[in-house]
Design an enzyme around this catalytic site. Sequence first.
Site, PDB file in Angstrom:
ATOM      1  N   ASP A  13       0.859  -1.185   0.090  1.00  0.00           N
ATOM      2  CA  ASP A  13      -0.226  -0.190  -0.025  1.00  0.00           C
ATOM      3  C   ASP A  13       0.853   1.192   0.108  1.00  0.00           C
ATOM      4  O   ASP A  13       1.998   1.228   0.467  1.00  0.00           O
ATOM      5  CB  ASP A  13      -1.070   0.014   1.147  1.00  0.00           C
ATOM      6  CG  ASP A  13      -2.315   0.839   0.906  1.00  0.00           C
ATOM      7  OD1 ASP A  13      -2.409   1.376  -0.188  1.00  0.00           O
ATOM      8  OD2 ASP A  13      -2.843   1.269   2.071  1.00  0.00           O
ATOM      9  N   GLY A  14       0.237   2.311  -0.437  1.00  0.00           N
ATOM     10  CA  GLY A  14       1.032   3.565  -0.479  1.00  0.00           C
ATOM     11  C   GLY A  14       0.127   4.700   0.071  1.00  0.00           C
ATOM     12  O   GLY A  14      -1.183   4.384   0.102  1.00  0.00           O
ATOM     13  N   GLU A  51       2.188   3.765  -4.013  1.00  0.00           N
ATOM     14  CA  GLU A  51       1.472   2.338  -4.359  1.00  0.00           C
ATOM     15  C   GLU A  51       2.663   1.820  -5.162  1.00  0.00           C
ATOM     16  O   GLU A  51       2.817   0.274  -4.886  1.00  0.00           O
ATOM     17  CB  GLU A  51       0.362   2.313  -5.200  1.00  0.00           C
ATOM     18  CG  GLU A  51      -0.925   3.158  -4.291  1.00  0.00           C
ATOM     19  CD  GLU A  51      -1.539   2.173  -3.287  1.00  0.00           C
ATOM     20  OE1 GLU A  51      -1.095   1.184  -3.297  1.00  0.00           O
ATOM     21  OE2 GLU A  51      -2.440   2.821  -2.995  1.00  0.00           O
ATOM     22  N   ASP A  73      -4.760  -2.405  -3.201  1.00  0.00           N
ATOM     23  CA  ASP A  73      -5.877  -1.736  -3.296  1.00  0.00           C
ATOM     24  C   ASP A  73      -5.828  -0.684  -4.289  1.00  0.00           C
ATOM     25  O   ASP A  73      -6.651  -0.129  -4.657  1.00  0.00           O
ATOM     26  CB  ASP A  73      -6.423  -0.909  -1.965  1.00  0.00           C
ATOM     27  CG  ASP A  73      -5.545  -0.344  -1.323  1.00  0.00           C
ATOM     28  OD1 ASP A  73      -4.379   0.457  -2.261  1.00  0.00           O
ATOM     29  OD2 ASP A  73      -5.473   0.187  -0.078  1.00  0.00           O
ATOM     30  N   HIS A 128      -9.247   0.442   2.924  1.00  0.00           N
ATOM     31  CA  HIS A 128      -9.603   0.973   4.046  1.00  0.00           C
ATOM     32  C   HIS A 128     -11.178   0.344   4.582  1.00  0.00           C
ATOM     33  O   HIS A 128     -12.151   0.872   4.704  1.00  0.00           O
ATOM     34  CB  HIS A 128      -9.972   2.499   3.919  1.00  0.00           C
ATOM     35  CG  HIS A 128      -8.785   3.284   3.473  1.00  0.00           C
ATOM     36  ND1 HIS A 128      -7.717   3.593   3.893  1.00  0.00           N
ATOM     37  CD2 HIS A 128      -8.399   3.567   2.102  1.00  0.00           C
ATOM     38  CE1 HIS A 128      -6.936   4.196   3.323  1.00  0.00           C
ATOM     39  NE2 HIS A 128      -7.139   4.144   2.089  1.00  0.00           N
ATOM     40  N   ASP A 138      -1.273  -0.235   5.043  1.00  0.00           N
ATOM     41  CA  ASP A 138      -1.678   0.994   5.027  1.00  0.00           C
ATOM     42  C   ASP A 138      -0.924   1.778   6.266  1.00  0.00           C
ATOM     43  O   ASP A 138      -0.597   2.815   6.121  1.00  0.00           O
ATOM     44  CB  ASP A 138      -3.203   1.155   4.858  1.00  0.00           C
ATOM     45  CG  ASP A 138      -3.678   2.697   4.921  1.00  0.00           C
ATOM     46  OD1 ASP A 138      -3.633   3.424   4.126  1.00  0.00           O
ATOM     47  OD2 ASP A 138      -4.462   3.009   6.093  1.00  0.00           O
TER      48      ASP A 138
END
Length: 149
Positions: A13-14, A51, A73, A128, A138
Amino acid sequence: MSDKLPEVILYTDGACSGNPGPGGWGALLMWNGKRKELSGGAPETTNNRMEMRAVIEGLKALNKRCHVKIHSDSALIINAFTHGWIENWQKRGWKKSNKKPVENKELWQEMLKAAQPHKVSWIKVKGHSDNELNNHVDALAVAESQKYL
Protein backbone atom coordinates in the site's frame (compact mmCIF):
# COMPACT_ATOMS: atom_id res chain seq x y z
CA MET A 1 11.92 -32.96 -10.39
CA SER A 2 9.29 -30.55 -9.10
CA ASP A 3 8.94 -27.17 -10.72
CA LYS A 4 6.59 -25.92 -8.00
CA LEU A 5 7.63 -22.43 -6.99
CA PRO A 6 7.53 -21.29 -3.38
CA GLU A 7 4.41 -19.21 -2.82
CA VAL A 8 4.83 -15.74 -1.33
CA ILE A 9 1.96 -13.48 -0.32
CA LEU A 10 2.75 -9.79 -0.76
CA TYR A 11 0.48 -7.04 0.57
CA THR A 12 1.34 -3.49 -0.53
CA ASP A 13 0.00 0.00 0.00
CA GLY A 14 0.96 3.61 -0.49
CA ALA A 15 -0.13 6.78 1.25
CA CYS A 16 0.28 10.47 0.56
CA SER A 17 -0.62 13.52 2.62
CA GLY A 18 -1.68 15.83 -0.16
CA ASN A 19 -1.13 14.65 -3.71
CA PRO A 20 1.65 15.58 -4.25
CA GLY A 21 3.00 15.80 -0.74
CA PRO A 22 4.79 13.71 1.89
CA GLY A 23 4.27 10.04 1.16
CA GLY A 24 4.98 6.57 2.42
CA TRP A 25 4.72 2.97 1.33
CA GLY A 26 4.42 -0.33 3.14
CA ALA A 27 4.86 -3.94 2.12
CA LEU A 28 4.32 -7.21 3.96
CA LEU A 29 5.86 -10.44 2.64
CA MET A 30 4.58 -13.75 4.00
CA TRP A 31 6.12 -17.12 3.26
CA ASN A 32 6.13 -20.40 5.10
CA GLY A 33 4.79 -18.87 8.32
CA LYS A 34 7.33 -16.03 8.29
CA ARG A 35 6.56 -12.32 7.89
CA LYS A 36 8.80 -9.51 6.71
CA GLU A 37 7.74 -5.86 6.79
CA LEU A 38 9.24 -3.18 4.56
CA SER A 39 8.46 0.52 4.45
CA GLY A 40 9.82 3.82 3.26
CA GLY A 41 8.76 7.20 2.04
CA ALA A 42 9.56 10.43 0.29
CA PRO A 43 9.11 14.10 1.24
CA GLU A 44 7.41 15.11 -2.04
CA THR A 45 5.63 12.43 -4.02
CA THR A 46 2.24 11.14 -5.13
CA ASN A 47 -0.03 8.36 -3.95
CA ASN A 48 0.44 6.39 -7.20
CA ARG A 49 4.24 6.60 -6.89
CA MET A 50 4.06 5.24 -3.33
CA GLU A 51 1.68 2.43 -4.35
CA MET A 52 4.15 1.47 -7.08
CA ARG A 53 7.20 1.74 -4.82
CA ALA A 54 5.59 -0.69 -2.34
CA VAL A 55 5.19 -3.34 -5.06
CA ILE A 56 8.71 -2.75 -6.41
CA GLU A 57 10.40 -2.98 -3.02
CA GLY A 58 8.38 -6.06 -2.05
CA LEU A 59 9.44 -7.83 -5.26
CA LYS A 60 13.07 -6.70 -4.92
CA ALA A 61 13.22 -8.21 -1.42
CA LEU A 62 12.77 -11.73 -2.86
CA ASN A 63 16.01 -13.63 -3.29
CA LYS A 64 14.75 -16.49 -5.45
CA ARG A 65 12.10 -17.16 -8.05
CA CYS A 66 8.65 -17.40 -6.48
CA HIS A 67 4.97 -17.42 -7.23
CA VAL A 68 4.10 -14.01 -5.76
CA LYS A 69 0.49 -13.23 -5.00
CA ILE A 70 0.42 -9.43 -4.90
CA HIS A 71 -2.50 -7.90 -3.00
CA SER A 72 -3.07 -4.20 -3.65
CA ASP A 73 -5.92 -1.73 -3.27
CA SER A 74 -4.55 0.26 -6.23
CA ALA A 75 -6.94 -0.17 -9.14
CA LEU A 76 -4.33 1.44 -11.40
CA ILE A 77 -1.68 -1.19 -10.64
CA ILE A 78 -4.04 -4.17 -10.67
CA ASN A 79 -5.78 -3.06 -13.88
CA ALA A 80 -2.49 -2.26 -15.61
CA PHE A 81 -1.48 -5.90 -15.26
CA THR A 82 -4.83 -7.73 -15.41
CA HIS A 83 -6.42 -5.70 -18.23
CA GLY A 84 -3.39 -5.61 -20.53
CA TRP A 85 -2.83 -1.88 -20.15
CA ILE A 86 0.90 -2.23 -19.55
CA GLU A 87 1.42 -4.31 -22.71
CA ASN A 88 -0.52 -1.72 -24.73
CA TRP A 89 1.48 1.15 -23.24
CA GLN A 90 4.70 -0.57 -24.22
CA LYS A 91 3.46 -1.30 -27.77
CA ARG A 92 2.59 2.39 -28.14
CA GLY A 93 5.98 3.56 -26.85
CA TRP A 94 4.71 4.24 -23.33
CA LYS A 95 1.74 6.24 -24.53
CA LYS A 96 -1.82 5.82 -23.29
CA SER A 97 -4.71 5.27 -25.69
CA ASN A 98 -5.23 9.06 -25.73
CA LYS A 99 -1.64 9.42 -27.05
CA LYS A 100 -0.47 11.10 -23.82
CA PRO A 101 2.66 9.77 -22.08
CA VAL A 102 2.19 7.22 -19.30
CA GLU A 103 2.86 8.83 -15.93
CA ASN A 104 5.66 7.30 -13.85
CA LYS A 105 7.07 5.34 -16.79
CA GLU A 106 10.34 4.73 -14.95
CA LEU A 107 8.50 3.12 -12.02
CA TRP A 108 6.42 0.90 -14.32
CA GLN A 109 9.67 -0.22 -15.98
CA GLU A 110 11.28 -0.87 -12.59
CA MET A 111 8.20 -2.87 -11.52
CA LEU A 112 8.31 -4.96 -14.70
CA LYS A 113 12.00 -5.69 -14.13
CA ALA A 114 11.43 -6.63 -10.48
CA ALA A 115 8.51 -8.91 -11.42
CA GLN A 116 10.25 -10.51 -14.40
CA PRO A 117 11.86 -13.52 -12.67
CA HIS A 118 8.66 -14.42 -10.82
CA LYS A 119 5.26 -15.84 -11.55
CA VAL A 120 2.95 -13.05 -10.40
CA SER A 121 -0.75 -13.07 -9.56
CA TRP A 122 -2.41 -9.68 -9.13
CA ILE A 123 -5.21 -9.56 -6.54
CA LYS A 124 -7.36 -6.47 -5.95
CA VAL A 125 -8.36 -5.85 -2.36
CA LYS A 126 -10.74 -3.22 -1.06
CA GLY A 127 -8.86 -0.40 0.64
CA HIS A 128 -9.75 1.03 4.04
CA SER A 129 -12.06 -1.90 4.69
CA ASP A 130 -12.00 -4.96 6.95
CA ASN A 131 -8.93 -6.57 5.35
CA GLU A 132 -6.55 -6.79 8.31
CA LEU A 133 -3.39 -7.24 6.21
CA ASN A 134 -4.26 -4.37 3.86
CA ASN A 135 -4.98 -2.16 6.87
CA HIS A 136 -1.59 -3.16 8.31
CA VAL A 137 0.38 -2.10 5.22
CA ASP A 138 -1.72 1.07 5.05
CA ALA A 139 -0.66 1.86 8.63
CA LEU A 140 3.00 1.28 7.68
CA ALA A 141 2.63 3.64 4.70
CA VAL A 142 0.85 6.35 6.70
CA ALA A 143 3.49 6.16 9.49
CA GLU A 144 6.23 6.68 6.91
CA SER A 145 4.43 9.63 5.33
CA GLN A 146 4.07 11.26 8.77
CA LYS A 147 7.88 11.40 9.09
CA TYR A 148 7.95 14.11 6.41
CA LEU A 149 5.28 16.41 7.85
